[in-house]
Motif scaffolding. Structure first.
Motif, PDB file in Angstrom:
ATOM      1  N   ASN A  52       0.838  -1.198   0.000  1.00  0.00           N
ATOM      2  CA  ASN A  52       0.000   0.000   0.000  1.00  0.00           C
ATOM      3  C   ASN A  52       0.871   1.246   0.000  1.00  0.00           C
ATOM      4  N   LEU A  53       0.467   2.234  -0.791  1.00  0.00           N
ATOM      5  CA  LEU A  53       1.022   3.578  -0.692  1.00  0.00           C
ATOM      6  C   LEU A  53       0.063   4.326   0.217  1.00  0.00           C
ATOM      7  N   THR A  54       0.543   4.716   1.385  1.00  0.00           N
ATOM      8  CA  THR A  54      -0.334   5.278   2.411  1.00  0.00           C
ATOM      9  C   THR A  54       0.065   6.709   2.716  1.00  0.00           C
ATOM     10  N   ARG A  55      -0.958   7.546   2.870  1.00  0.00           N
ATOM     11  CA  ARG A  55      -0.775   8.966   3.213  1.00  0.00           C
ATOM     12  C   ARG A  55      -1.463   9.234   4.543  1.00  0.00           C
ATOM     13  N   LEU A  56      -0.756   9.919   5.433  1.00  0.00           N
ATOM     14  CA  LEU A  56      -1.332  10.331   6.713  1.00  0.00           C
ATOM     15  C   LEU A  56      -1.339  11.849   6.784  1.00  0.00           C
ATOM     16  N   GLN A  57      -2.514  12.409   6.898  1.00  0.00           N
ATOM     17  CA  GLN A  57      -2.649  13.849   7.089  1.00  0.00           C
ATOM     18  C   GLN A  57      -2.150  14.208   8.497  1.00  0.00           C
ATOM     19  N   PRO A  58      -1.809  15.467   8.744  1.00  0.00           N
ATOM     20  CA  PRO A  58      -1.424  15.874  10.094  1.00  0.00           C
ATOM     21  C   PRO A  58      -2.503  15.461  11.105  1.00  0.00           C
ATOM     22  N   GLY A  59      -2.049  14.868  12.208  1.00  0.00           N
ATOM     23  CA  GLY A  59      -2.953  14.419  13.262  1.00  0.00           C
ATOM     24  C   GLY A  59      -3.484  13.010  13.074  1.00  0.00           C
ATOM     25  N   ALA A  60      -3.218  12.384  11.923  1.00  0.00           N
ATOM     26  CA  ALA A  60      -3.766  11.050  11.625  1.00  0.00           C
ATOM     27  C   ALA A  60      -2.871   9.942  12.188  1.00  0.00           C
ATOM     28  N   ILE A  61      -3.478   8.756  12.356  1.00  0.00           N
ATOM     29  CA  ILE A  61      -2.737   7.562  12.742  1.00  0.00           C
ATOM     30  C   ILE A  61      -2.871   6.526  11.626  1.00  0.00           C
ATOM     31  N   SER A  62      -1.905   5.625  11.549  1.00  0.00           N
ATOM     32  CA  SER A  62      -1.897   4.614  10.494  1.00  0.00           C
ATOM     33  C   SER A  62      -2.913   3.512  10.752  1.00  0.00           C
ATOM     34  N   ALA A  63      -3.129   3.177  12.010  1.00  0.00           N
ATOM     35  CA  ALA A  63      -3.993   2.066  12.405  1.00  0.00           C
ATOM     36  C   ALA A  63      -4.157   2.138  13.920  1.00  0.00           C
ATOM     37  N   LEU A  64      -5.060   1.359  14.452  1.00  0.00           N
ATOM     38  CA  LEU A  64      -5.044   1.151  15.891  1.00  0.00           C
ATOM     39  C   LEU A  64      -3.741   0.407  16.184  1.00  0.00           C
ATOM     40  N   ARG A  65      -3.161   0.656  17.334  1.00  0.00           N
ATOM     41  CA  ARG A  65      -1.907  -0.040  17.661  1.00  0.00           C
ATOM     42  C   ARG A  65      -2.204  -1.533  17.730  1.00  0.00           C
ATOM     43  N   HIS A  66      -1.413  -2.338  16.979  1.00  0.00           N
ATOM     44  CA  HIS A  66      -1.761  -3.746  16.789  1.00  0.00           C
ATOM     45  C   HIS A  66      -0.534  -4.615  16.574  1.00  0.00           C
ATOM     46  N   SER A  67      -0.743  -5.934  16.683  1.00  0.00           N
ATOM     47  CA  SER A  67       0.273  -6.925  16.309  1.00  0.00           C
ATOM     48  C   SER A  67      -0.426  -8.108  15.657  1.00  0.00           C
ATOM     49  N   HIS A  68       0.255  -8.709  14.675  1.00  0.00           N
ATOM     50  CA  HIS A  68      -0.285  -9.846  13.929  1.00  0.00           C
ATOM     51  C   HIS A  68       0.296 -11.156  14.454  1.00  0.00           C
ATOM     52  N   SER A  69      -0.517 -12.200  14.437  1.00  0.00           N
ATOM     53  CA  SER A  69      -0.048 -13.509  14.873  1.00  0.00           C
ATOM     54  C   SER A  69       0.759 -14.232  13.797  1.00  0.00           C
ATOM     55  N   ARG A  70       0.373 -14.060  12.523  1.00  0.00           N
ATOM     56  CA  ARG A  70       0.989 -14.854  11.458  1.00  0.00           C
ATOM     57  C   ARG A  70       1.500 -14.035  10.279  1.00  0.00           C
ATOM     58  N   GLN A  71       1.217 -12.746  10.243  1.00  0.00           N
ATOM     59  CA  GLN A  71       1.617 -11.937   9.093  1.00  0.00           C
ATOM     60  C   GLN A  71       2.713 -10.951   9.473  1.00  0.00           C
ATOM     61  N   ASP A  72       3.773 -10.935   8.663  1.00  0.00           N
ATOM     62  CA  ASP A  72       4.843  -9.952   8.817  1.00  0.00           C
ATOM     63  C   ASP A  72       4.403  -8.625   8.206  1.00  0.00           C
ATOM     64  N   GLU A  73       4.973  -7.535   8.705  1.00  0.00           N
ATOM     65  CA  GLU A  73       4.702  -6.205   8.157  1.00  0.00           C
ATOM     66  C   GLU A  73       6.021  -5.442   8.021  1.00  0.00           C
ATOM     67  N   PHE A  74       6.057  -4.540   7.039  1.00  0.00           N
ATOM     68  CA  PHE A  74       7.233  -3.721   6.788  1.00  0.00           C
ATOM     69  C   PHE A  74       6.752  -2.354   6.314  1.00  0.00           C
ATOM     70  N   ILE A  75       7.400  -1.285   6.783  1.00  0.00           N
ATOM     71  CA  ILE A  75       7.082   0.065   6.308  1.00  0.00           C
ATOM     72  C   ILE A  75       8.370   0.768   5.881  1.00  0.00           C
ATOM     73  N   TYR A  76       8.221   1.674   4.903  1.00  0.00           N
ATOM     74  CA  TYR A  76       9.329   2.480   4.419  1.00  0.00           C
ATOM     75  C   TYR A  76       8.821   3.904   4.247  1.00  0.00           C
ATOM     76  N   ILE A  77       9.429   4.860   4.935  1.00  0.00           N
ATOM     77  CA  ILE A  77       8.978   6.248   4.925  1.00  0.00           C
ATOM     78  C   ILE A  77       9.522   6.970   3.691  1.00  0.00           C
ATOM     79  N   LEU A  78       8.600   7.554   2.921  1.00  0.00           N
ATOM     80  CA  LEU A  78       8.961   8.312   1.718  1.00  0.00           C
ATOM     81  C   LEU A  78       8.985   9.818   1.974  1.00  0.00           C
ATOM     82  N   GLU A  79       7.997  10.316   2.728  1.00  0.00           N
ATOM     83  CA  GLU A  79       7.884  11.753   3.006  1.00  0.00           C
ATOM     84  C   GLU A  79       7.391  11.947   4.432  1.00  0.00           C
ATOM     85  N   GLY A  80       7.787  13.054   5.034  1.00  0.00           N
ATOM     86  CA  GLY A  80       7.274  13.423   6.338  1.00  0.00           C
ATOM     87  C   GLY A  80       8.033  12.802   7.496  1.00  0.00           C
TER      88      GLY A  80
END
Length: 160
Positions: A52-80
């Motif tokens: 996903n290409l994700t955009r967060l406006q000022p004051g926004a959050i990416s998700a509720l704070r969470h952890s997955h049991s079986r799925q890996d996650e990775f993020i890479y910051i492009l701007e901001g």
């Protein structure tokens, strides 16, 4: 052989934002207002992982704070300059930084845009079946249902 057409390459911003901004039920969905996702992996018919290409406006959050049991996650910051909030605390991020979350680590995480500029990042996650998600700050849990959609339940037994 599949007859489904997928382009060889596209401009990421040509992918339309997701029509449904969140899979969370209310009152949780409104907490991620200001977040916009473009499902880049879907444009190519990817099945093993999503991008996903994700955009967060000022004051926004990416998700509720969470952890997955079986799925890996990775993020890479492009701007901001978001803040990564994990069980270990807070880590300021900037363009060029990345973070990864191993499945089953129980390290709940999310990004918060506390600045006055847009945050743009790539998020990559696998699609391992049988995943469940824990949201420790909200006493919420989710599992992938038989239809492939997320089913949410409060830890006191209430379903959403």
């Amino acid at each position: 052989m599949s007859t489904e057409y997928h382009p060889a390459a596209i401009a990421a911003t040509d992918v339309a934002p997701r029509a449904k901004p969140s899979n969370y039920p209310e009152p949780f969905a409104s907490r991620v207002s200001g977040r916009q996702k473009r499902a880049l992996g879907e444009a190519f018919g990817l099945r093993n992982f999503g991008v996903n290409l994700t955009r967060l406006q000022p004051g926004a959050i990416s998700a509720l704070r969470h952890s997955h049991s079986r799925q890996d996650e990775f993020i890479y910051i492009l701007e901001g300059h978001p803040v990564l909030v994990t069980d270990q605390g807070e880590t300021p991020l900037e363009p060029g930084m990345c973070a990864g979350f191993r499945a089953g680590s129980n390290n709940a995480h999310h990004l918060v845009n506390r600045g006055d500029e847009l945050v743009v990042y790539l998020e990559v996650g696998d699609r391992t079946r049988g995943d469940s998600v824990n949201y420790p700050d909200d006493d919420l849990a989710a599992v992938i249902g038989p239809d492939g959609g997320w089913q949410f339940a409060h830890k006191d037994g209430r379903s959403y």
